[in-house]
Design an enzyme around this catalytic site. Structure first.
Site, PDB file in Angstrom:
ATOM      1  N   ASN A 150      27.519   9.864  -8.807  1.00 47.99           N
ATOM      2  CA  ASN A 150      26.667  10.539  -7.816  1.00 47.99           C
ATOM      3  C   ASN A 150      26.463  12.003  -8.175  1.00 47.99           C
ATOM      4  OD1 ASN A 150      26.179   8.406  -5.957  1.00 47.99           O
ATOM      5  ND2 ASN A 150      28.274   8.592  -5.220  1.00 47.99           N
ATOM      6  N   THR A 163      34.097   1.890  -6.660  1.00 47.58           N
ATOM      7  CA  THR A 163      32.909   2.197  -5.850  1.00 47.58           C
ATOM      8  C   THR A 163      31.969   3.179  -6.560  1.00 47.58           C
ATOM      9  OG1 THR A 163      34.001   3.994  -4.670  1.00 47.58           O
ATOM     10  CG2 THR A 163      34.207   1.796  -3.705  1.00 47.58           C
ATOM     11  N   ASN A 194      25.107   2.023  -8.946  1.00 45.69           N
ATOM     12  CA  ASN A 194      26.357   2.018  -9.740  1.00 45.69           C
ATOM     13  C   ASN A 194      26.198   1.214 -11.025  1.00 45.69           C
ATOM     14  OD1 ASN A 194      27.735   3.580  -7.905  1.00 45.69           O
ATOM     15  ND2 ASN A 194      28.600   1.831  -6.805  1.00 45.69           N
ATOM     16  N   HIS A 251      28.038   1.600   2.012  1.00 39.84           N
ATOM     17  CA  HIS A 251      28.295   0.759   0.835  1.00 39.84           C
ATOM     18  C   HIS A 251      29.773   0.726   0.455  1.00 39.84           C
ATOM     19  CE1 HIS A 251      23.938   0.948  -0.035  1.00 39.84           C
ATOM     20  NE2 HIS A 251      24.010   2.266   0.032  1.00 39.84           N
ATOM     21  N   ASP A 252      30.323   1.906   0.148  1.00 36.77           N
ATOM     22  CA  ASP A 252      31.666   1.945  -0.449  1.00 36.77           C
ATOM     23  C   ASP A 252      32.773   1.604   0.551  1.00 36.77           C
ATOM     24  OD1 ASP A 252      30.321   2.599  -2.715  1.00 36.77           O
ATOM     25  OD2 ASP A 252      30.792   4.725  -2.659  1.00 36.77           O
TER      26      ASP A 252
HETATM   27  C1  BDR Z   1      26.217   3.167  -4.418  1.00 38.24           C
HETATM   28  O1  BDR Z   1      25.602   4.250  -5.111  1.00 38.24           O
HETATM   29  C2  BDR Z   1      26.124   5.484  -4.678  1.00 38.24           C
HETATM   30  O2  BDR Z   1      25.108   6.386  -4.397  1.00 38.24           O
HETATM   31  C3  BDR Z   1      26.992   5.196  -3.481  1.00 38.24           C
HETATM   32  O3  BDR Z   1      28.132   6.037  -3.487  1.00 38.24           O
HETATM   33  C4  BDR Z   1      27.372   3.736  -3.634  1.00 38.24           C
HETATM   34  O4  BDR Z   1      28.562   3.590  -4.385  1.00 38.24           O
HETATM   35  C5  BDR Z   1      25.164   2.461  -3.590  1.00 38.24           C
HETATM   36  O5  BDR Z   1      24.135   1.998  -4.406  1.00 38.24           O
HETATM   37 CA    CA Z   2      29.994   5.457  -4.916  1.00 34.68          CA
END
Ligand code: BDR
Ligand code: CA
Length: 316
Positions: free
Chosen positions: A39, A125, A172, A241-242
């Site tokens: 990120n 994650t 990811n 998400h995470d």
């Molecule tokens: C994933 O991408 C990142 O921006 C978030 O932290 C998450 O792990 C979602 O696509």
């Molecule tokens: Ca992430």
């Protein structure tokens, strides 16, 4: 007995919330956090992991910095989503602790091969660069691990399972598709939480939840409220998400899976980073490749959000 976990992440707003959830969950023993560029650049993801641990008084958990970027290609960060500091421009102080000495990949290898064989789960994650490098260094890690729990991918099993970085690829996996290919083909027991479930509106933070978090008047509630203030205008409900992948290690009973064969597109011009789940049920058994992953296809969204809010906002 508490579950032993290594958190491999790129904080990241939702990674940061996942750290809070992990630290507030007595079911887990966090052996360490390993960081990866994703990120935001590695220096910041590492700093943010330290910041979050200090914020909840868990600075005894070691943080190991890992891969700066993907195994092959350039890192493309996402400050436009996560802010310049990676956690929503919340102005948290500089961490007082430094990262632990040694490389994240070596930490993973030592923990799994020498210290805690067959008991550890990695919750990943961020881009899978560290996990893939550890598996390349020591392929036996795949069999020793209890599981690899991944937030990543889009498997076309629900109307949400189609990509955010591109029409077909999730961030990811798109950041380090080669690493993802290595992980999915490693033979490890994989549980994957893709956009199929993490984008589901009932599994996100709605406007009402957001207001409740702000009203709660707790230290972590105030921080999360600040972290999400821009997000909530971009996309609502805000996907978690995470924290969802992390929640699986605490309450597996709220999730449903399909065992599928998954491979990763590493060089497509339009589909680079696509996670291709073979959904062809009509294919004769003898033609089918064996399943290599448990793909989350359904969950009790309310149970997940209730768990998240009660633990991270109220500390219950
Ligand atoms: C994933 O991408 C990142 O921006 C978030 O932290 C998450 O792990 C979602 O696509
Ligand atoms: Ca992430």
């Amino acid at each position: 007995m508490r579950k032993k976990v290594i958190l491999d992440m790129d904080p990241g707003i939702d990674d940061a919330i996942a750290i809070l959830l992990a630290c507030r969950s007595p079911e887990l023993e966090i052996l360490g956090i390993t960081t990866v560029g994703g990120n935001v650049p590695l220096e910041l993801t590492t700093k943010n992991a330290l910041r979050m641990l200090e914020f909840v008084g868990a600075e005894n958990i070691p943080v190991y910095a890992g891969m700066r970027g993907p195994i092959f290609g350039e890192l493309r960060t996402a400050e436009f989503v996560h802010g310049q500091d990676g956690i929503g421009d919340v102005n948290l102080p500089e961490p007082s602790k430094k990262p632990a000495k040694g490389h994240a990949v070596d930490f993973i290898r030592k923990e799994v091969m020498e210290k805690n064989p067959s008991e550890i789960s990695i919750v990943a994650t961020g881009p899978l660069s560290n996990v893939a490098m550890a598996l390349l260094l020591e392929p036996e890690i795949a069999r020793r691990l209890s599981s690899i729990v991944i937030m990543g991918g889009a498997y076309a099993t629900t109307p949400w399972g189609y990509g955010n970085e591109s029409p077909r690829a999730e961030f990811n996996i798109a950041t380090d598709p080669l690493a993802a290919k290595i992980v999915f083909n490693s033979g490890a027991e994989i549980y994957a939480f893709g956009l199929d479930v993490t984008m589901r509106p009932d599994a996100g933070i709605s406007k009402n939840h957001y207001e409740e978090i702000g009203r709660a008047g707790t230290k972590t509630g105030d921080l999360i409220h600040k972290m999400l203030r821009r997000f909530v205008h971009l996309i609502e409900p805000v996907p978690m998400h995470d924290p969802m992948a992390l929640a699986y290690t605490i309450k597996p009973e709220i999730f449903k899976f399909r065992r599928l064969h998954v491979d990763v597109e590493v060089c497509g011009t339009l589909t680079r980073g696509e996670t291709l789940a073979d959904l062809r049920e009509w294919l004769p058994e003898s033609f089918k490749k064996p399943a290599n992953a448990n793909i989350c296809v359904d969950l009790d969204g309310k149970a997940f959000i209730d768990l998240l809010i009660s633990r991270v906002v109220y500390g219950r």
